[in-house]
Design a protein around this motif. Structure first.
Motif, PDB file in Angstrom:
ATOM      1  N   ASP A 260       0.831  -1.208   0.000  1.00 51.61           N
ATOM      2  CA  ASP A 260       0.000   0.000   0.000  1.00 51.61           C
ATOM      3  C   ASP A 260       0.864   1.256   0.000  1.00 51.61           C
ATOM      4  OD1 ASP A 260      -2.331  -1.450  -0.003  1.00 51.61           O
ATOM      5  OD2 ASP A 260      -2.693  -1.276   2.154  1.00 51.61           O
ATOM      6  N   GLU A 261       1.999   1.179   0.686  1.00 52.51           N
ATOM      7  CA  GLU A 261       2.896   2.339   0.745  1.00 52.51           C
ATOM      8  C   GLU A 261       3.426   2.688  -0.638  1.00 52.51           C
ATOM      9  OE1 GLU A 261       6.923   3.799   3.145  1.00 52.51           O
ATOM     10  OE2 GLU A 261       6.357   1.678   3.094  1.00 52.51           O
ATOM     11  N   TYR A 262       3.854   1.668  -1.393  1.00 47.49           N
ATOM     12  CA  TYR A 262       4.403   1.919  -2.719  1.00 47.49           C
ATOM     13  C   TYR A 262       3.309   2.391  -3.680  1.00 47.49           C
ATOM     14  CZ  TYR A 262       8.009  -1.145  -0.719  1.00 47.49           C
ATOM     15  OH  TYR A 262       8.948  -1.724   0.101  1.00 47.49           O
ATOM     16  N   LEU A 263       2.125   1.751  -3.604  1.00 47.72           N
ATOM     17  CA  LEU A 263       1.006   2.179  -4.450  1.00 47.72           C
ATOM     18  C   LEU A 263       0.618   3.620  -4.119  1.00 47.72           C
ATOM     19  CD1 LEU A 263      -1.311  -0.981  -4.397  1.00 47.72           C
ATOM     20  CD2 LEU A 263       0.010  -0.127  -6.347  1.00 47.72           C
ATOM     21  N   GLY A 264       0.711   3.988  -2.837  1.00 50.00           N
ATOM     22  CA  GLY A 264       0.345   5.342  -2.430  1.00 50.00           C
ATOM     23  C   GLY A 264       1.261   6.392  -3.026  1.00 50.00           C
ATOM     24  N   ILE A 265       2.567   6.114  -3.067  1.00 49.87           N
ATOM     25  CA  ILE A 265       3.516   7.062  -3.665  1.00 49.87           C
ATOM     26  C   ILE A 265       3.227   7.222  -5.154  1.00 49.87           C
ATOM     27  CG2 ILE A 265       5.951   7.411  -4.231  1.00 49.87           C
ATOM     28  CD1 ILE A 265       6.580   5.952  -1.561  1.00 49.87           C
ATOM     29  N   LYS A 266       2.970   6.118  -5.834  1.00 49.73           N
ATOM     30  CA  LYS A 266       2.656   6.166  -7.264  1.00 49.73           C
ATOM     31  C   LYS A 266       1.332   6.903  -7.499  1.00 49.73           C
ATOM     32  CE  LYS A 266       3.368   4.528 -11.550  1.00 49.73           C
ATOM     33  NZ  LYS A 266       4.579   4.809 -12.351  1.00 49.73           N
ATOM     34  N   PHE A 267       0.353   6.669  -6.639  1.00 53.50           N
ATOM     35  CA  PHE A 267      -0.960   7.297  -6.776  1.00 53.50           C
ATOM     36  C   PHE A 267      -0.876   8.795  -6.529  1.00 53.50           C
ATOM     37  CE2 PHE A 267      -5.282   8.267  -5.029  1.00 53.50           C
ATOM     38  CZ  PHE A 267      -5.987   8.044  -6.196  1.00 53.50           C
ATOM     39  N   GLU A 268      -0.007   9.215  -5.623  1.00 55.87           N
ATOM     40  CA  GLU A 268       0.142  10.647  -5.342  1.00 55.87           C
ATOM     41  C   GLU A 268       0.629  11.387  -6.581  1.00 55.87           C
ATOM     42  OE1 GLU A 268       2.329  13.667  -2.168  1.00 55.87           O
ATOM     43  OE2 GLU A 268       2.708  11.512  -2.085  1.00 55.87           O
ATOM     44  N   LYS A 269       1.579  10.800  -7.298  1.00 58.19           N
ATOM     45  CA  LYS A 269       2.042  11.418  -8.544  1.00 58.19           C
ATOM     46  C   LYS A 269       0.893  11.487  -9.550  1.00 58.19           C
ATOM     47  CE  LYS A 269       5.321  10.969 -12.356  1.00 58.19           C
ATOM     48  NZ  LYS A 269       6.404  10.168 -12.981  1.00 58.19           N
ATOM     49  N   PHE A 270       0.131  10.419  -9.668  1.00 55.52           N
ATOM     50  CA  PHE A 270      -1.019  10.401 -10.575  1.00 55.52           C
ATOM     51  C   PHE A 270      -1.981  11.545 -10.252  1.00 55.52           C
ATOM     52  CE2 PHE A 270      -5.445   9.178 -11.220  1.00 55.52           C
ATOM     53  CZ  PHE A 270      -5.466   8.774 -12.551  1.00 55.52           C
TER      54      PHE A 270
END
Length: 352
Positions: A333-343
């Motif tokens: 979830d942490e890694y997906l969250g960083i990617k989602f923040e850029k999105f």
């Protein structure tokens, strides 16, 4: 991996990695691209930005004001937007001011290793707001050749000063992505990506690593005539097993179309772990890498960028991510969250 092996990537999106594979980005290297007659001025400006990284204060702009060490005829900033010194093909600095046509500037994505990504709107003319290609080309030249730019970001109480490399340009929403801060302590982090191939690196076993550890650049890329994809092959096999040989977004089981996608960009063997990966069909992989498709970690559902016109992809929005049966193999979830923040930042810039 080349774009034609990855499916229908939007080739209009430009990246530093397109021209800078396996290159260590350093200030010393950047200065070798500067005309010898102006090299000392650029060197002094870069040093000033590094020395003042993260501080808030004046940008020394105006009549008679110059950064220390630069000659009197060398301007270091524009009133706003991108500054390109006269006669130079490269931008030296960008100024982010609040209000007017630049009010969408400065969206910052905090990364776990203390660095950040900065979304920066393309330079525009004063009349009509149309994109000004002359200044944007100078920033693109920095991206293509690996030269840093100084950043002055208006905080209302002064300017936040820093140095950053230009990683990406997205013409669909006319935005650049800058990555900083570049300092003597962080300079080793800024190396261009080698993406899907490794040089003799082994797969790290599945143990949860903090995001800051994955974000560190531990690559051992070397100048060789042929890249060995040994690590990537193991990474893909692990993801094929975890996801039962089916795309995590579409459910497609055609093995020849399925690829191992990194959530956080590949930065060496420690990023080649299942919790930092998704098994994706090649075209979905391309959209995911381009931040045109993401996973909302709060719901584990797919989100698709507004700029994607094809209904085939847009209909994927809202669908749940297909997760491995073994919960220990789920994406972080942490890694997906960083990617989602850029999105999300890119979505806001596109709609500004």
């Amino acid at each position: 991996m080349a774009d034609d092996e990855r499916g229908p990537r939007d080739r209009s999106i430009e990246r530093a990695d397109d021209t800078l594979r396996d290159v260590d980005l350093t200030v010393e290297r950047a200065l070798s691209f500067i005309d010898v007659h102006r090299r000392s001025d650029f060197a002094a400006a870069y040093q000033w930005f590094m020395d003042h990284s993260g501080t808030v204060g004046s940008r020394l702009y105006g009549r008679g004001q110059r950064l220390p060490g630069v000659r009197d005829d060398f301007a270091h900033a524009a009133q706003r937007g991108i500054h390109k010194p006269s006669g130079s093909p490269y931008a030296l600095s960008v100024t982010i001011k609040s209000g007017e046509m630049y009010d969408a500037d400065g969206s910052m994505i905090e990364l776990p290793d203390g660095d950040w990504g900065l979304i920066y709107a393309a330079h525009r003319n004063n009349k009509g707001g149309e994109t000004d290609s002359q200044w944007n080309e100078s920033l693109k030249n920095c991206m293509r050749d690996g030269l840093p730019v100084g950043v002055f970001a208006d905080t209302g109480k002064g300017y936040l000063r820093s140095l950053a490399f230009v990683e990406e340009y997205r013409p669909s929403d006319e935005t650049f992505v800058l990555h900083g801060p570049v300092t003597p302590e962080t300079e080793h982090l800024f190396r261009s990506g080698v993406h899907d191939y490794l040089v003799g690196e082994e797969l790290v076993e599945l143990d949860h690593r903090p995001a800051q550890e994955l974000m560190r650049d531990e690559r051992t890329a070397k100048v060789v005539s042929m890249k060995v994809r040994e690590g990537q092959g193991r990474f893909r096999r692990k993801l094929m097993e975890a996801y039962g040989g089916a795309c995590a977004v579409t459910g497609v089981e055609t093995g020849c179309t399925l690829q191992a996608a990194h959530i956080l960009d590949y930065r060496g063997a420690p990023t080649n772990v299942v919790e930092n990966g998704l098994l994706l069909r090649s075209d979905i992989h391309a959209l995911f890498d381009d931040s045109l498709l993401a996973v909302d970690p709060r719901t584990a559902c797919i989100v698709v960028a507004d700029s994607v016109p094809d209904d085939v992809y847009r209909r994927l929005g809202g669908h749940p991510l297909r997760l491995p049966k073994d919960r220990s193999l789920w994406p972080s979830d942490e890694y997906l969250g960083i990617k989602f923040e850029k999105f999300e930042h890119l979505q806001r810039m596109g709609g500004a």
